[in-house]
Design an enzyme around this catalytic site. Structure first.
Site, PDB file in Angstrom:
ATOM      1  N   GLY A   1      -4.428  -4.856  -3.540  1.00 63.39           N
ATOM      2  CA  GLY A   1      -5.449  -3.941  -4.027  1.00 63.39           C
ATOM      3  C   GLY A   1      -4.778  -2.657  -4.461  1.00 63.39           C
ATOM      4  O   GLY A   1      -4.098  -2.008  -3.675  1.00 63.39           O
ATOM      5  N   HIS A   2      -4.908  -2.327  -5.716  1.00 59.48           N
ATOM      6  CA  HIS A   2      -4.268  -1.115  -6.223  1.00 59.48           C
ATOM      7  C   HIS A   2      -5.322  -0.109  -6.646  1.00 59.48           C
ATOM      8  O   HIS A   2      -6.249  -0.439  -7.381  1.00 59.48           O
ATOM      9  CB  HIS A   2      -3.366  -1.441  -7.415  1.00 59.48           C
ATOM     10  CG  HIS A   2      -2.157  -2.216  -7.023  1.00 59.48           C
ATOM     11  ND1 HIS A   2      -1.422  -2.965  -7.899  1.00 59.48           N
ATOM     12  CD2 HIS A   2      -1.563  -2.353  -5.831  1.00 59.48           C
ATOM     13  CE1 HIS A   2      -0.420  -3.534  -7.257  1.00 59.48           C
ATOM     14  NE2 HIS A   2      -0.477  -3.181  -6.002  1.00 59.48           N
TER      15      HIS A   2
ATOM     16  N   ASN B   1      -4.728 -10.755  -3.270  1.00 62.05           N
ATOM     17  CA  ASN B   1      -4.656 -10.119  -1.942  1.00 62.05           C
ATOM     18  C   ASN B   1      -4.228  -8.664  -2.088  1.00 62.05           C
ATOM     19  O   ASN B   1      -4.407  -7.855  -1.190  1.00 62.05           O
ATOM     20  CB  ASN B   1      -3.699 -10.880  -1.010  1.00 62.05           C
ATOM     21  CG  ASN B   1      -2.349 -11.159  -1.636  1.00 62.05           C
ATOM     22  OD1 ASN B   1      -2.154 -10.952  -2.836  1.00 62.05           O
ATOM     23  ND2 ASN B   1      -1.411 -11.622  -0.851  1.00 62.05           N
TER      24      ASN B   1
ATOM     25  N   ARG C   1     -10.168  -2.812   6.080  1.00 62.16           N
ATOM     26  CA  ARG C   1      -9.635  -2.601   7.431  1.00 62.16           C
ATOM     27  C   ARG C   1      -8.919  -1.259   7.536  1.00 62.16           C
ATOM     28  O   ARG C   1      -8.403  -0.743   6.556  1.00 62.16           O
ATOM     29  CB  ARG C   1      -8.624  -3.701   7.774  1.00 62.16           C
ATOM     30  CG  ARG C   1      -9.236  -5.066   7.960  1.00 62.16           C
ATOM     31  CD  ARG C   1      -8.176  -6.098   8.322  1.00 62.16           C
ATOM     32  NE  ARG C   1      -7.286  -6.386   7.202  1.00 62.16           N
ATOM     33  CZ  ARG C   1      -6.332  -7.311   7.239  1.00 62.16           C
ATOM     34  NH1 ARG C   1      -6.132  -8.005   8.333  1.00 62.16           N
ATOM     35  NH2 ARG C   1      -5.568  -7.546   6.182  1.00 62.16           N
TER      36      ARG C   1
ATOM     37  N   ARG D   1      -5.855   1.013   8.288  1.00 57.82           N
ATOM     38  CA  ARG D   1      -4.409   0.778   8.249  1.00 57.82           C
ATOM     39  C   ARG D   1      -3.742   1.439   9.455  1.00 57.82           C
ATOM     40  O   ARG D   1      -4.090   2.564   9.801  1.00 57.82           O
ATOM     41  CB  ARG D   1      -3.807   1.354   6.963  1.00 57.82           C
ATOM     42  CG  ARG D   1      -4.230   0.582   5.738  1.00 57.82           C
ATOM     43  CD  ARG D   1      -3.624   1.148   4.471  1.00 57.82           C
ATOM     44  NE  ARG D   1      -4.152   0.441   3.300  1.00 57.82           N
ATOM     45  CZ  ARG D   1      -4.308   0.992   2.107  1.00 57.82           C
ATOM     46  NH1 ARG D   1      -3.963   2.252   1.903  1.00 57.82           N
ATOM     47  NH2 ARG D   1      -4.787   0.290   1.120  1.00 57.82           N
TER      48      ARG D   1
ATOM     49  N   LYS E   1      -0.526   3.874  -8.283  1.00 52.54           N
ATOM     50  CA  LYS E   1      -0.434   5.245  -8.796  1.00 52.54           C
ATOM     51  C   LYS E   1       0.851   5.439  -9.616  1.00 52.54           C
ATOM     52  O   LYS E   1       0.817   5.981 -10.733  1.00 52.54           O
ATOM     53  CB  LYS E   1      -0.495   6.220  -7.597  1.00 52.54           C
ATOM     54  CG  LYS E   1       0.234   7.529  -7.760  1.00 52.54           C
ATOM     55  CD  LYS E   1      -0.484   8.484  -8.697  1.00 52.54           C
ATOM     56  CE  LYS E   1       0.451   9.566  -9.192  1.00 52.54           C
ATOM     57  NZ  LYS E   1       0.290  10.842  -8.592  1.00 52.54           N
TER      58      LYS E   1
ATOM     59  N   THR F   1      -9.715  -5.291   1.989  1.00 46.96           N
ATOM     60  CA  THR F   1     -10.421  -5.767   3.191  1.00 46.96           C
ATOM     61  C   THR F   1     -11.241  -4.686   3.888  1.00 46.96           C
ATOM     62  O   THR F   1     -12.064  -5.000   4.746  1.00 46.96           O
ATOM     63  CB  THR F   1      -9.406  -6.314   4.213  1.00 46.96           C
ATOM     64  OG1 THR F   1      -8.489  -5.256   4.529  1.00 46.96           O
ATOM     65  CG2 THR F   1      -8.644  -7.499   3.665  1.00 46.96           C
TER      66      THR F   1
ATOM     67  N   THR G   1       2.168  13.702  -5.844  1.00 49.50           N
ATOM     68  CA  THR G   1       1.638  14.837  -5.082  1.00 49.50           C
ATOM     69  C   THR G   1       0.102  14.879  -5.104  1.00 49.50           C
ATOM     70  O   THR G   1      -0.489  15.929  -4.908  1.00 49.50           O
ATOM     71  CB  THR G   1       2.208  16.154  -5.646  1.00 49.50           C
ATOM     72  OG1 THR G   1       1.861  16.226  -7.042  1.00 49.50           O
ATOM     73  CG2 THR G   1       3.703  16.247  -5.486  1.00 49.50           C
TER      74      THR G   1
ATOM     75  N   ASP H   1       0.809  -1.224   0.000  1.00 52.36           N
ATOM     76  CA  ASP H   1       0.000   0.000   0.000  1.00 52.36           C
ATOM     77  C   ASP H   1       0.843   1.276   0.000  1.00 52.36           C
ATOM     78  O   ASP H   1       0.454   2.292   0.565  1.00 52.36           O
ATOM     79  CB  ASP H   1      -0.972   0.013   1.192  1.00 52.36           C
ATOM     80  CG  ASP H   1      -1.782  -1.247   1.231  1.00 52.36           C
ATOM     81  OD1 ASP H   1      -2.336  -1.604   0.176  1.00 52.36           O
ATOM     82  OD2 ASP H   1      -1.852  -1.887   2.296  1.00 52.36           O
TER      83      ASP H   1
HETATM   84  P1  IMP Z   1      -2.216 -12.678   2.929  1.00 54.50           P
HETATM   85  O1  IMP Z   1      -1.259 -12.201   1.901  1.00 54.50           O
HETATM   86  O2  IMP Z   1      -3.657 -12.440   2.571  1.00 54.50           O
HETATM   87  O3  IMP Z   1      -1.943 -14.088   3.358  1.00 54.50           O
HETATM   88  O4  IMP Z   1      -1.996 -11.791   4.260  1.00 54.50           O
HETATM   89  C1  IMP Z   1      -0.775 -11.863   5.018  1.00 54.50           C
HETATM   90  C2  IMP Z   1      -0.385 -10.468   5.515  1.00 54.50           C
HETATM   91  O5  IMP Z   1       0.010  -9.672   4.419  1.00 54.50           O
HETATM   92  C3  IMP Z   1      -1.518  -9.696   6.204  1.00 54.50           C
HETATM   93  O6  IMP Z   1      -0.947  -8.879   7.223  1.00 54.50           O
HETATM   94  C4  IMP Z   1      -2.064  -8.825   5.092  1.00 54.50           C
HETATM   95  O7  IMP Z   1      -2.685  -7.664   5.602  1.00 54.50           O
HETATM   96  C5  IMP Z   1      -0.785  -8.494   4.339  1.00 54.50           C
HETATM   97  N1  IMP Z   1      -1.007  -8.173   2.909  1.00 54.50           N
HETATM   98  C6  IMP Z   1      -1.157  -9.032   1.886  1.00 54.50           C
HETATM   99  N2  IMP Z   1      -1.299  -8.395   0.724  1.00 54.50           N
HETATM  100  C7  IMP Z   1      -1.226  -7.087   1.007  1.00 54.50           C
HETATM  101  C8  IMP Z   1      -1.265  -5.913   0.207  1.00 54.50           C
HETATM  102  O8  IMP Z   1      -1.397  -5.927  -1.027  1.00 54.50           O
HETATM  103  N3  IMP Z   1      -1.151  -4.730   0.873  1.00 54.50           N
HETATM  104  C9  IMP Z   1      -0.980  -4.689   2.215  1.00 54.50           C
HETATM  105  N4  IMP Z   1      -0.916  -5.749   3.002  1.00 54.50           N
HETATM  106  C10 IMP Z   1      -1.041  -6.943   2.398  1.00 54.50           C
HETATM  107 MG    MG Z   2      -3.001  -2.116  -1.599  1.00 54.07          MG
END
Ligand code: IMP
Ligand code: MG
Length: 339
Positions: free
Chosen positions: A42-43, A40, A253, A255, A18, A251, A322, A13
């Site tokens: 997300g961009h 997993n 969630r 950060r 970007k 997710t 920026t 993240d």
């Molecule tokens: P998993 O990759 O879903 O197994 O998650 C394992 C850990 O990596 C967790 O703490 C996730 O929040 C983190 N994680 C996985 N992919 C990303 C991502 O693209 N951005 C930020 N955290 C990630």
């Molecule tokens: Mg991301």
């Protein structure tokens, strides 16, 4: 430069989407190929005022002339991929390697219900860890077995290496970040694979000599989702006050956040053999920097931070973001003699 790899330098993240989308418009690559774990990631890409969220397609999708590819090391969730192909009308220019691992419903269920993965590690619940387990056991499915994907499947490493040998511009997009690498991160609070530049290249099937530049992306402050150490972590209240409170793309969630960490940055440059640094969210740290396109128009304290990053890491800060929009970017590559 013909082959540039772009990776995250902190915990994911950092704003890679970007940076990659900016470079895709500016450098007009023939191919943009994604390495990394899978959906997993997300961009968020904001182009012409429109916000796009990507989990499977390369962030270069906004350049319609760029061919999009997914490397063999990346896990594919066919449902997520099909949705994005439709949404971006990308069916005519996407190739998924025939050997990409497949995420099935059972992997997602396991990731979301397992007390250790969900409870202790705090995974994204997208099935990546359990699917990689099956990949290692050699029981998992690969994309060539999925009829729904048949017309998108091909030989990505061959196409990428052929383009590189012809001197065509190729962008290799990493996902996640250096410190959630299975090998080099804050184990066990990490993702299910190495995600440093070498691993991203291996995902795609290119060797170290094929790469001309490695751009490591840092955010102007550090964030992390899920469990694990975060040096200098702020309270949620303090993060909110500073405008650093973010919500995760995949997710939802909150950060966790901390100030920019020069030690981590230095080590990330080392682990990735970075040749350049991109820094994002400079407008959040320095509101006067908002939408700046020239280094000279940055406020003095912002310039000072750039100098400090360069001093500590011995690596040029070539790109500064920026604002969320692709256009809000300072590209210093020319003035620094890097193009
Ligand atoms: P998993 O990759 O879903 O197994 O998650 C394992 C850990 O990596 C967790 O703490 C996730 O929040 C983190 N994680 C996985 N992919 C990303 C991502 O693209 N951005 C930020 N955290 C990630
Ligand atoms: Mg991301």
């Amino acid at each position: 430069m013909p082959c540039t790899v772009i990776v995250g330098g902190f915990f994911g993240d950092e704003g890679k989407g970007k940076i990659v989308s900016f470079l895709a418009v500016k450098d007009n690559p023939k191919i943009a190929v994604r390495g990394g774990v899978g959906p997993n990631a997300g961009h968020t890409v904001v182009f012409r005022q429109k916000e796009n969220k990507l989990r499977m397609l390369p962030s270069a999708v906004i350049n319609e002339d760029t061919k999009l590819m997914i490397g063999a090391g990346v896990l594919v969730d066919p449902n997520v991929l099909m949705r994005e192909i439709e949404l971006f009308n990308a069916g005519g220019r996407i190739t998924v390697d025939s050997q990409c691992g497949v995420i099935e419903e059972k992997h997602i269920e396991k990731d979301r219900s397992d007390a250790y993965l969900k409870g202790k590690i705090g995974t994204t619940g997208t099935g990546c860890g359990p699917a990689n387990v099956e990949r290692i056991m050699r029981t998992g499915k690969v994309c060539r077995e999925i009829p729904m994907l048949a017309k998108y499947v091909g030989d990505v490493s061959y196409q990428v290496n052929t383009a590189i040998s012809k001197g065509e511009t190729v962008h290799v997009e990493g996902t996640q970040g250096t410190y959630i690498s299975l090998y080099h991160g804050t184990y066990p609070y990490v993702t299910s694979k190495d995600v440093t530049a070498s691993a991203i290249c291996a995902d795609v099937g290119i060797g170290p000599k094929a790469v001309d530049d490695v751009i490591v992306v840092f955010k102007a402050y550090v964030t992390r989702v899920g469990a694990g150490e975060l040096p200098g972590e702020l309270t949620e209240q303090e993060a909110e006050k500073r405008g650093w409170l973010e919500r995760a793309t995949v997710t939802g969630r909150t950060r966790r956040s901390a100030p920019f960490n020069y030690q981590l940055a230095k080590r990330a440059v080392m682990l990735n053999s970075a040749t350049q640094i991109a820094v994002t969210k400079f407008d959040i740290l320095f509101p006067a920097a908002k939408a700046a396109k020239e280094f000279s128009s940055l406020p003095a304290e912002a310039k000072k931070m750039v100098e400090k990053i360069e001093d500590e890491t011995k690596t040029p800060v070539s790109i500064i973001s920026t604002g969320a929009d692709t256009e809000a970017t300072i590209d210093r590559r020319k003035e620094l003699g890097l193009l």
